[in-house]
Design a protein around this motif. Structure first.
Motif, PDB file in Angstrom:
ATOM      1  N   ALA A   1     -38.870  34.466  27.209  1.00  0.00           N
ATOM      2  CA  ALA A   1     -37.475  34.495  27.644  1.00  0.00           C
ATOM      3  C   ALA A   1     -36.668  33.431  26.909  1.00  0.00           C
ATOM      4  O   ALA A   1     -35.581  33.712  26.391  1.00  0.00           O
ATOM      5  CB  ALA A   1     -37.390  34.290  29.158  1.00  0.00           C
ATOM      6  N   HIS A   2     -37.191  32.207  26.841  1.00  0.00           N
ATOM      7  CA  HIS A   2     -36.476  31.140  26.135  1.00  0.00           C
ATOM      8  C   HIS A   2     -36.278  31.492  24.663  1.00  0.00           C
ATOM      9  O   HIS A   2     -35.182  31.300  24.115  1.00  0.00           O
ATOM     10  CB  HIS A   2     -37.213  29.804  26.258  1.00  0.00           C
ATOM     11  N   LEU A   3     -37.319  32.001  24.020  1.00  0.00           N
ATOM     12  CA  LEU A   3     -37.209  32.339  22.601  1.00  0.00           C
ATOM     13  C   LEU A   3     -36.262  33.523  22.387  1.00  0.00           C
ATOM     14  O   LEU A   3     -35.475  33.515  21.431  1.00  0.00           O
ATOM     15  CB  LEU A   3     -38.582  32.650  22.013  1.00  0.00           C
ATOM     16  N   SER A   4     -36.313  34.516  23.272  1.00  0.00           N
ATOM     17  CA  SER A   4     -35.455  35.690  23.092  1.00  0.00           C
ATOM     18  C   SER A   4     -33.978  35.340  23.261  1.00  0.00           C
ATOM     19  O   SER A   4     -33.115  36.014  22.703  1.00  0.00           O
ATOM     20  CB  SER A   4     -35.850  36.801  24.065  1.00  0.00           C
ATOM     21  N   GLU A   5     -33.690  34.295  24.024  1.00  0.00           N
ATOM     22  CA  GLU A   5     -32.305  33.881  24.254  1.00  0.00           C
ATOM     23  C   GLU A   5     -31.808  32.885  23.205  1.00  0.00           C
ATOM     24  O   GLU A   5     -30.609  32.617  23.125  1.00  0.00           O
ATOM     25  CB  GLU A   5     -32.183  33.252  25.642  1.00  0.00           C
TER      26      GLU A   5
END
Length: 156
Positions: free
Chosen positions: A48-52
């Motif tokens: 989630a952090h990387l995708s955002e």
């Protein structure tokens, strides 16, 4: 020990209720993610952090800070996720000692599949069962506790 301010019945109920709720929510979300998507909650958070992040990339130290993880824990977890093809690591172009975590196409596909299911689970177990006033109170309590924790342990 006579200076100890023991919790009264109401305070004890609030504290134990919070601990039970936290454990139950964590177990439920973990079980749902594993069953539906084959992800741990830690995997989900990393993805989630990387995708955002812009370009699906974050400096490892920034990812560790966002997750509140020690460097070694993050490194070990990223290694496991790399072996599964969900992330990759690249040298940092501005700091030869640093690394950049990058979401792979496979990782992006998985988070895009998992996110709607995860949000539905969060709604099902918590959000949709609170009134707007309760939700706002939960936000205020969370903000207040995080602020106090930051005061007690600055930089963590």
């Amino acid at each position: 020990m006579s200076d100890t301010r023991w919790l009264d019945d109401r305070e004890q109920r609030a504290w134990r209720g919070l601990m039970t709720m936290q454990a139950g929510l964590s177990q439920y979300i973990e079980r749902q993610l594993r069953t539906q998507c084959g992800l741990s909650s830690a995997d989900y958070q990393v993805l989630a952090h990387l995708s955002e992040a812009p370009g699906g990339r974050l400096r490892a130290f920034a990812l560790g800070d966002a997750m509140r993880w020690e460097k070694s824990r993050l490194s070990q977890h990223l290694t496991r996720m790399e072996k599964r093809g969900l992330v990759s690591r690249e040298p940092c172009p501005t700091d030869q000692r640093g690394a950049v975590a990058v979401i792979t196409d496979q990782g992006r596909e998985l988070i895009e599949t998992a996110a709607p299911l995860h949000v539905a689970d969060v709604r099902n177990v918590l959000i949709d069962h609170l009134t707007p006033v309760q939700l706002e109170l939960l936000c205020e309590i969370g903000d207040q506790v995080r602020q106090r924790l930051a005061e007690l342990a600055p930089g963590q």
